[in-house]
Design a protein around this motif. Structure first.
Motif, PDB file in Angstrom:
ATOM      1  N   ARG A  28      -1.102  -7.782  -7.941  1.00 24.59           N
ATOM      2  CA  ARG A  28      -0.189  -8.007  -6.813  1.00 24.59           C
ATOM      3  C   ARG A  28       0.788  -6.841  -6.661  1.00 24.59           C
ATOM      4  O   ARG A  28       1.021  -6.358  -5.546  1.00 24.59           O
ATOM      5  CB  ARG A  28       0.586  -9.314  -7.021  1.00 24.59           C
ATOM      6  CG  ARG A  28       1.577  -9.614  -5.901  1.00 24.59           C
ATOM      7  CD  ARG A  28       2.292 -10.936  -6.123  1.00 24.59           C
ATOM      8  NE  ARG A  28       3.244 -11.193  -5.046  1.00 24.59           N
ATOM      9  CZ  ARG A  28       2.929 -11.726  -3.872  1.00 24.59           C
ATOM     10  NH1 ARG A  28       1.669 -12.062  -3.632  1.00 24.59           N
ATOM     11  NH2 ARG A  28       3.844 -11.917  -2.950  1.00 24.59           N
ATOM     12  N   ARG A  32       1.279  -4.471  -3.359  1.00 20.48           N
ATOM     13  CA  ARG A  32       2.554  -4.458  -2.642  1.00 20.48           C
ATOM     14  C   ARG A  32       3.205  -3.071  -2.669  1.00 20.48           C
ATOM     15  O   ARG A  32       3.923  -2.692  -1.728  1.00 20.48           O
ATOM     16  CB  ARG A  32       3.493  -5.509  -3.222  1.00 20.48           C
ATOM     17  CG  ARG A  32       3.105  -6.923  -2.800  1.00 20.48           C
ATOM     18  CD  ARG A  32       3.950  -7.984  -3.492  1.00 20.48           C
ATOM     19  NE  ARG A  32       5.363  -7.877  -3.187  1.00 20.48           N
ATOM     20  CZ  ARG A  32       5.968  -8.395  -2.116  1.00 20.48           C
ATOM     21  NH1 ARG A  32       5.238  -9.061  -1.209  1.00 20.48           N
ATOM     22  NH2 ARG A  32       7.266  -8.275  -1.943  1.00 20.48           N
ATOM     23  N   LEU A 103      -3.339 -11.008  -2.566  1.00 15.18           N
ATOM     24  CA  LEU A 103      -1.945 -11.393  -2.324  1.00 15.18           C
ATOM     25  C   LEU A 103      -1.806 -12.903  -2.204  1.00 15.18           C
ATOM     26  O   LEU A 103      -0.849 -13.500  -2.729  1.00 15.18           O
ATOM     27  CB  LEU A 103      -1.432 -10.715  -1.050  1.00 15.18           C
ATOM     28  CG  LEU A 103      -1.188  -9.211  -1.129  1.00 15.18           C
ATOM     29  CD1 LEU A 103      -0.835  -8.659   0.244  1.00 15.18           C
ATOM     30  CD2 LEU A 103      -0.085  -8.894  -2.138  1.00 15.18           C
ATOM     31  N   THR A 106      -1.630 -14.891  -5.357  1.00 12.56           N
ATOM     32  CA  THR A 106      -0.469 -14.602  -6.207  1.00 12.56           C
ATOM     33  C   THR A 106       0.839 -14.740  -5.436  1.00 12.56           C
ATOM     34  O   THR A 106       1.852 -14.159  -5.820  1.00 12.56           O
ATOM     35  CB  THR A 106      -0.579 -13.170  -6.774  1.00 12.56           C
ATOM     36  OG1 THR A 106      -0.711 -12.231  -5.689  1.00 12.56           O
ATOM     37  CG2 THR A 106      -1.775 -13.029  -7.696  1.00 12.56           C
TER      38      THR A 106
END
Length: 343
Positions: A28, A32, A103, A106
């Protein structure tokens, strides 16, 4: 250099399993931060990657080292990092991208419900409302807009990728109409209409879903003349008659909702109509680790469940459908092909 290690002995493997959250969090974090997109075809140093994604080099190196142990990125002898087959799937521009799936699995709410899995197993019901004060979908749409966006992108990505496989699998030459029940934005339906120029199609899903239907199906779209977009809840009614009904990754609610949806479909369909139910199965060896994990997440957030082959057969038979065959759609989906017989 960091490499993927062979399978460890049981004590170390158990230690790895209980630290599974660290691996999920690392994936994740990389997404990000934009690391998969910043790393192109040429290897890069951690310093150069850190400059590209605006992080600290020493901490980014630690993140990349942890992921390289799992086969997500690879570290070279000179200390540079490069893509692997898995890390490329985290890029936004990869045609088979799993970026939004990673994503979605999580999202912040997931970390809050996993610790209550023992309570969900004990009670047999979801725990989401206990944690967040409301049911899953109202919470998502009203209190977590960023998470709702990730969910929608993840479902769109998954549907677009599997739609091609469904279109390849199904022979609809003898049908004149097809209905996608609970079909989301209609990617499967659009793929079928593009493949079969003679077909008319109907998309049925909740109002908030179909208002974002695939542009090809909406007014002015390339397929609009052969498509109807209908707002409704298939658990309440299926106001559509068609030669073929498709219901994909929908029958994962609680048992009562699943029975209601199948009863609605059975009541709407004419004798002789085909019903194709497409699902992940928890007893399907190639995808069992992923599907059994999703099965537990469904228990936690909506009280739902993934099916075994037999449990799906039982539900379809109980609904009055005759199962003609079961075929794999791809590595993780199976199609249950059924016929509606006179009641």
């Amino acid at each position: 250099m960091t490499t993927v290690e062979p399978a460890p002995p049981p004590p170390m493997r158990l230690r790895e399993l209980v630290f599974g959250a660290a691996c999920a969090a690392a994936v994740r974090a990389a997404v990000r931060l934009g690391v998969p997109d910043a790393l192109d075809d040429s290897p890069m140093t951690a310093d150069d990657l850190a400059a590209a994604v605006k992080t600290q080099p020493h901490t980014l190196r630690r993140l990349l080292r942890a992921l390289s142990c799992q086969g997500v990125f690879a570290e070279n002898p000179d200390g540079t990092f490069e893509h692997t087959e898995m890390s490329r799937l985290l890029r936004e521009d990869d045609p088979h991208s799993l970026r939004y799936i990673a994503l979605w699995c999580t999202e912040p709410w997931t970390w809050n419900v996993w610790p209550l899995l023992d309570e969900a197993v004990r009670s047999g019901r979801d725990v989401f409302e206990d944690v967040h004060g409301r049911e899953f979908f109202p919470y998502l749409n009203e209190s977590a807009p960023e998470s709702a966006h990730v969910f929608n992108r993840a479902m769109t990505t998954s549907s677009e990728q599997s739609a091609r496989d469904v279109a390849l699998l199904l022979d609809l030459d003898d049908a004149s109409s097809v209905a996608d029940i609970g079909g989301g934005q209609g990617h499967v339906l659009a793929s079928l209409l593009e493949k079969h120029a003679h077909l008319h199609g109907t998309l049925l899903d909740l109002p908030g879903v179909v208002e974002n239907a695939d542009p090809r199906l909406r007014e002015g779209g390339a397929l609009a003349g052969r498509a109807d977009v209908v707002a409704g809840d298939c658990r309440e009614a299926v106001p559509v008659q068609a030669d073929v009904y498709i219901i994909k990754n929908v029958l994962e609610w609680d048992d009562d909702s699943t029975r209601r949806a199948l009863a609605s479909l059975r009541a709407a369909a004419r004798p002789g109509a085909r019903v194709v139910v497409i699902e992940n199965l928890v007893d399907d060896t190639p995808s069992m680790r992923f599907t059994t994990a999703m099965d537990l997440l469904l228990l936690l957030n909506v009280g739902g469940a993934k099916h075994t082959r037999q449990s799906m057969v039982d539900r379809l038979t109980d609904a009055g459908l005759v199962i003609d065959g079961i075929r794999p759609v791809n590595a993780y989906l199976h199609a249950f092909e059924c016929t509606v017989v006179p009641g």
